[in-house]
Design a protein around this motif. Structure first.
Motif, PDB file in Angstrom:
ATOM      1  N   ILE A   1       2.644  10.139  -0.827  1.00 39.44           N
ATOM      2  CA  ILE A   1       1.942   9.582  -2.033  1.00 39.44           C
ATOM      3  C   ILE A   1      -0.047   9.506  -1.269  1.00 39.44           C
ATOM      4  N   GLU A   2      -0.686  10.353  -2.192  1.00 39.88           N
ATOM      5  CA  GLU A   2      -2.647   9.916  -1.181  1.00 39.88           C
ATOM      6  C   GLU A   2      -3.104  10.154  -2.676  1.00 39.88           C
ATOM      7  N   ILE A   3      -4.450   9.861  -2.205  1.00 38.75           N
ATOM      8  CA  ILE A   3      -5.553   9.891  -2.727  1.00 38.75           C
ATOM      9  C   ILE A   3      -6.308  11.512  -2.671  1.00 38.75           C
TER      10      ILE A   3
ATOM     11  N   ASP B   1       1.291  -1.222   0.114  1.00 40.48           N
ATOM     12  CA  ASP B   1       0.305   0.018  -0.554  1.00 40.48           C
ATOM     13  C   ASP B   1       0.872   1.619   0.282  1.00 40.48           C
ATOM     14  N   LYS B   2       1.571   2.240  -1.362  1.00 37.19           N
ATOM     15  CA  LYS B   2       1.792   2.949  -1.249  1.00 37.19           C
ATOM     16  C   LYS B   2       1.477   3.949  -0.064  1.00 37.19           C
ATOM     17  N   ILE B   3       0.469   4.706  -0.216  1.00 34.44           N
ATOM     18  CA  ILE B   3      -1.097   5.485   0.061  1.00 34.44           C
ATOM     19  C   ILE B   3      -0.052   5.546   2.071  1.00 34.44           C
ATOM     20  N   GLY B   4       0.527   7.051   1.925  1.00 37.62           N
ATOM     21  CA  GLY B   4       1.335   7.326   3.077  1.00 37.62           C
ATOM     22  C   GLY B   4       2.819   8.468   2.918  1.00 37.62           C
ATOM     23  N   ASN B   5       3.136   8.345   3.966  1.00 38.96           N
ATOM     24  CA  ASN B   5       4.436   9.090   4.145  1.00 38.96           C
ATOM     25  C   ASN B   5       5.693   7.901   4.007  1.00 38.96           C
ATOM     26  N   TRP B   6       6.296   8.804   2.830  1.00 42.41           N
ATOM     27  CA  TRP B   6       8.202   8.333   3.193  1.00 42.41           C
ATOM     28  C   TRP B   6       8.860   9.447   2.611  1.00 42.41           C
ATOM     29  N   MET B   7      10.261   8.615   3.283  1.00 40.35           N
ATOM     30  CA  MET B   7      11.162   9.534   3.464  1.00 40.35           C
ATOM     31  C   MET B   7      12.439   8.736   3.090  1.00 40.35           C
ATOM     32  N   THR B   8      12.777   9.538   2.198  1.00 40.48           N
ATOM     33  CA  THR B   8      14.365   8.815   1.094  1.00 40.48           C
ATOM     34  C   THR B   8      15.310   9.964   1.269  1.00 40.48           C
ATOM     35  N   ILE B   9      16.098   9.328   0.504  1.00 39.16           N
ATOM     36  CA  ILE B   9      17.987   9.729   0.352  1.00 39.16           C
ATOM     37  C   ILE B   9      17.842   9.047  -1.091  1.00 39.16           C
ATOM     38  N   SER B  10      18.839   9.975  -1.829  1.00 38.76           N
ATOM     39  CA  SER B  10      19.432   9.466  -2.800  1.00 38.76           C
ATOM     40  C   SER B  10      20.935   9.561  -2.899  1.00 38.76           C
ATOM     41  N   ILE B  11      21.928   8.557  -3.255  1.00 39.74           N
ATOM     42  CA  ILE B  11      23.188   8.714  -3.348  1.00 39.74           C
ATOM     43  C   ILE B  11      23.676   9.087  -4.214  1.00 39.74           C
ATOM     44  N   ARG B  12      24.909   9.134  -4.798  1.00 38.67           N
ATOM     45  CA  ARG B  12      25.511   9.637  -5.749  1.00 38.67           C
ATOM     46  C   ARG B  12      26.972   8.793  -5.865  1.00 38.67           C
ATOM     47  N   GLU B  13      27.122   7.737  -6.837  1.00 40.96           N
ATOM     48  CA  GLU B  13      28.652   7.575  -6.075  1.00 40.96           C
ATOM     49  C   GLU B  13      29.524   7.474  -4.817  1.00 40.96           C
TER      50      GLU B  13
END
Length: 439
Positions: free
Chosen positions: A286-288, A263-275
């Motif tokens: 992600i919400e409706i 269920d993708k609906i909700g709050n997400w916390m991410t990072i991005s990594i480069r090299e």
């Protein structure tokens, strides 16, 4: 309406049989008049005028012929009435008033094919949740081993409709499955109801974005065939993974759980990594949407949040509508573009259930996300790592960016998804940024 037509047909058939019996009796009377009465008269030595005898016989015969003609007329009238009823499209009423009628019909239904696609107004379910739930309940508890198939859009899958259904587990019969289209294409929604003895009818008219659509009903075989073929086309369209069989034995919030479905609906916390280096933090929801957003979108999958650099300086808002998003099972592809910063490119997410999540927030309902994004004109891949949370809302004002970033790093380290060196490097940047942050 199919049962209404059949009822009229059966009544006509009973009437026909009654008239036939009466007709046979009158013709028999004519025969007796012409044969037995003269014999009786001779035996009794009673003189009966031949003219009277003939008149009685002719009268009985003519009466029989008249009834036969009437019978033929009734047959023709009944056939015409059946044709009219079979080809009739009936106005069933406004959608808010038709639900109880459909619920009553579900007590006799065997198979149901239903679409729930592109419906923007989710308060429709809130206003009529009890009636909609009763439709499903009436079918699930009617004792018939049939199949109910829903075709829905990605946004409608997690609208809450299936959690509202109240059903007694011991009364459940039949199979309820859901097939999800990749996109919530606006269509005229419809419900095909199949009864025993090959009786079928279709309700149709639910429009995307309409609070109270006009609903129509038909049992005409040609109309039913059109909608049945259309349903098959939708079933064979590109779907969002395999069908989901609703598990009514599970808790309501787990009814749609498939072994791999997140269920993708909700709050997400991410990072991005480069090299190998953590370079950005992304916090998004992600919400409706239930009400139109500032950009006028409603009833769609929507991603809203913010993107920060490694020193937690603001880069840009994360703002993606349905037109930017494609779904397939637990994968999401996004084409992004920001007119203010000029950034364009594409992003790919793959979601995974976070069972036994060793995060500071031990939530078995949480999920993982991994993926990458590449800016247009660049060949550098930025890997994405993240998880679902209930502790932070990216849309809160003010957003606690330092606490959220540190929590993100600690969680990913405990999940063994980043190294200790990556954690320490990123943490030192956050601490340095806190010292220079204006108070």
């Amino acid at each position: 309406m199919a049962k209404k037509v059949n009822s009229k047909t059966k009544k006509l058939q009973r009437r026909k049989r009654t008239l036939q019996i009466g007709n046979y009796f009158l013709f028999g009377s004519s025969f007796l008049t012409l044969t037995i009465i003269p014999w009786l008269a001779e035996m009794l030595n009673v003189t009966i005028e031949d003219g009277i005898r003939l008149s009685v016989a002719l009268l009985a015969a003519i009466t029989g012929l008249v009834i036969q003609q009437y019978l033929n007329k009734e047959d023709i009238a009944g056939a015409i009435e059946n044709i009219k009823n079979d080809t009739k499209i009936e106005y069933a009423g406004p959608s808010t008033e038709v639900l109880p009628r459909i619920a009553r019909k579900m007590k006799h239904a065997v198979d149901v094919k239903n679409t729930f696609v592109g419906i923007d107004e989710y308060d429709y379910d809130e206003r009529n949740g009890a009636e909609i739930s009763q439709i499903y309940t009436s079918w699930l508890e009617n004792g018939k081993e049939g199949t109910w198939t829903d075709i829905v859009g990605p946004a409608q899958l997690f609208s809450g409709r299936y959690e509202q259904i109240s059903v007694r587990k011991k009364k459940i019969h039949g199979t309820h499955e859901i097939k999800i289209l990749r996109h919530s294409t606006p269509i005229v929604n419809f419900t095909i109801i199949e009864y025993e003895e090959d009786d079928t009818e279709v309700f149709f008219g639910w429009m995307a974005g309409s609070r109270n659509s006009n609903i129509f009903l038909s049992s005409d075989r040609h109309a039913v065939k059109i909608f049945s073929k259309y349903f098959e086309k939708l079933e064979n369209h590109r779907l969002w993974g395999p069908p989901i069989e609703v598990n009514y034995s599970a808790q309501k919030h787990k009814r749609l759980r498939r072994n791999d479905l997140v269920d993708k609906i909700g709050n997400w916390m991410t990072i991005s990594i480069r090299e190998g280096t953590i370079v950005t933090y992304g916090f998004f929801t992600i919400e409706i949407t239930k009400k139109p957003t500032s950009m006028g979108r409603s009833g769609i999958v929507f991603i809203d949040g913010l993107l920060l650099d490694r020193s937690l300086n603001f880069i840009e808002d994360i703002n993606h509508g349905q037109e930017h998003i494609s779904h397939y099972t637990n994968k999401m592809f996004i084409e992004y573009g920001n007119s203010n910063t000029g950034r364009k490119g594409f992003c790919f997410y793959e979601f995974e259930q976070g069972i036994n999540n060793p995060a500071p927030e031990p939530d078995p309902e949480s999920g993982y996300v991994a993926g990458f994004f590449i800016d247009q004109g660049s060949s550098i891949r930025n890997d994405i790592l993240g998880f679902k949370t209930t502790l932070f809302s990216p849309t809160s004002d003010p957003f606690p960016k330092f606490e959220a970033a540190i929590y993100t790093l600690e969680t990913l380290r405990k999940q063994s998804r980043i190294t200790e060196a990556q954690y320490l490097d990123a943490y030192s940047k956050i601490e340095a940024a806190k010292e220079t942050e204006p108070t």
